[in-house]
Design a protein around this motif. Structure first.
Motif, PDB file in Angstrom:
ATOM      1  N   LEU A   1       0.819  -1.204   0.000  1.00 21.62           N
ATOM      2  CA  LEU A   1       0.000   0.000   0.000  1.00 21.62           C
ATOM      3  C   LEU A   1       0.860   1.264   0.000  1.00 21.62           C
ATOM      4  CD1 LEU A   1      -2.792  -1.077   2.499  1.00 21.62           C
ATOM      5  CD2 LEU A   1      -3.067  -0.653   0.058  1.00 21.62           C
ATOM      6  N   THR A   2       1.962   1.220   0.714  1.00 21.26           N
ATOM      7  CA  THR A   2       2.858   2.366   0.739  1.00 21.26           C
ATOM      8  C   THR A   2       3.482   2.596  -0.631  1.00 21.26           C
ATOM      9  OG1 THR A   2       3.324   1.924   3.068  1.00 21.26           O
ATOM     10  CG2 THR A   2       4.830   3.378   1.915  1.00 21.26           C
ATOM     11  N   ALA A   3       3.851   1.534  -1.307  1.00 13.94           N
ATOM     12  CA  ALA A   3       4.419   1.654  -2.654  1.00 13.94           C
ATOM     13  C   ALA A   3       3.382   2.231  -3.619  1.00 13.94           C
ATOM     14  CB  ALA A   3       4.909   0.300  -3.143  1.00 13.94           C
ATOM     15  N   ASP A   4       2.142   1.772  -3.499  1.00 13.54           N
ATOM     16  CA  ASP A   4       1.075   2.315  -4.338  1.00 13.54           C
ATOM     17  C   ASP A   4       0.860   3.800  -4.060  1.00 13.54           C
ATOM     18  OD1 ASP A   4       0.692  -0.173  -5.459  1.00 13.54           O
ATOM     19  OD2 ASP A   4      -1.072  -0.650  -4.227  1.00 13.54           O
ATOM     20  N   ALA A   5       0.923   4.180  -2.788  1.00 15.84           N
ATOM     21  CA  ALA A   5       0.745   5.576  -2.412  1.00 15.84           C
ATOM     22  C   ALA A   5       1.885   6.438  -2.961  1.00 15.84           C
ATOM     23  CB  ALA A   5       0.663   5.704  -0.893  1.00 15.84           C
ATOM     24  N   GLU A   6       3.099   5.920  -2.945  1.00 16.84           N
ATOM     25  CA  GLU A   6       4.232   6.675  -3.481  1.00 16.84           C
ATOM     26  C   GLU A   6       4.100   6.869  -4.987  1.00 16.84           C
ATOM     27  OE1 GLU A   6       7.842   4.756  -2.317  1.00 16.84           O
ATOM     28  OE2 GLU A   6       7.583   5.283  -0.207  1.00 16.84           O
ATOM     29  N   ALA A   7       3.622   5.857  -5.689  1.00 18.65           N
ATOM     30  CA  ALA A   7       3.410   5.973  -7.132  1.00 18.65           C
ATOM     31  C   ALA A   7       2.322   7.003  -7.432  1.00 18.65           C
ATOM     32  CB  ALA A   7       3.030   4.623  -7.718  1.00 18.65           C
ATOM     33  N   LEU A   8       1.280   6.997  -6.629  1.00 18.08           N
ATOM     34  CA  LEU A   8       0.204   7.962  -6.801  1.00 18.08           C
ATOM     35  C   LEU A   8       0.691   9.373  -6.501  1.00 18.08           C
ATOM     36  CD1 LEU A   8      -2.768   8.206  -7.527  1.00 18.08           C
ATOM     37  CD2 LEU A   8      -3.321   7.888  -5.127  1.00 18.08           C
ATOM     38  N   TRP A   9       1.555   9.525  -5.506  1.00 21.50           N
ATOM     39  CA  TRP A   9       2.107  10.837  -5.188  1.00 21.50           C
ATOM     40  C   TRP A   9       2.944  11.380  -6.345  1.00 21.50           C
ATOM     41  CZ3 TRP A   9       0.802  14.505  -2.125  1.00 21.50           C
ATOM     42  CH2 TRP A   9       1.651  15.580  -1.939  1.00 21.50           C
ATOM     43  N   ALA A  10       3.651  10.500  -7.030  1.00 25.10           N
ATOM     44  CA  ALA A  10       4.432  10.926  -8.186  1.00 25.10           C
ATOM     45  C   ALA A  10       3.503  11.456  -9.284  1.00 25.10           C
ATOM     46  CB  ALA A  10       5.266   9.766  -8.718  1.00 25.10           C
ATOM     47  N   LYS A  11       2.346  10.813  -9.471  1.00 20.76           N
ATOM     48  CA  LYS A  11       1.363  11.297 -10.441  1.00 20.76           C
ATOM     49  C   LYS A  11       0.838  12.670 -10.029  1.00 20.76           C
ATOM     50  CE  LYS A  11      -0.712   7.082 -12.245  1.00 20.76           C
ATOM     51  NZ  LYS A  11      -1.970   6.316 -12.338  1.00 20.76           N
ATOM     52  N   ILE A  12       0.591  12.842  -8.741  1.00 26.23           N
ATOM     53  CA  ILE A  12       0.076  14.118  -8.245  1.00 26.23           C
ATOM     54  C   ILE A  12       1.086  15.223  -8.506  1.00 26.23           C
ATOM     55  CG2 ILE A  12      -0.554  15.397  -6.166  1.00 26.23           C
ATOM     56  CD1 ILE A  12      -1.750  12.765  -5.084  1.00 26.23           C
TER      57      ILE A  12
END
Length: 56
Positions: free
Chosen positions: A39-50
């Motif tokens: 979940l943390t890895a997914d959140a980091e990937a999403l933050w990069a998109k943001i």
């Protein structure tokens, strides 16, 4: 003037990011480290998109 009614494109992504971090926190508290790391890895990937969306 017309930008007043324009939607914020990152608002939905930020809600999703916050939700992922909260789920990760609960997984960590329950001792499920594998789910926490996913979940943390997914959140980091999403933050990069943001970040890329906000740089435009």
């Amino acid at each position: 003037m017309f930008g007043l009614f324009k939607r914020n494109p990152t608002k939905k992504l930020r809600k999703q990011y916050d939700s992922l971090l909260e789920q990760a926190m609960h997984a960590q508290r329950n001792g499920d480290i594998k789910t926490y790391s996913m979940l943390t890895a997914d959140a980091e990937a999403l933050w990069a998109k943001i970040e890329t969306a906000e740089d435009r």
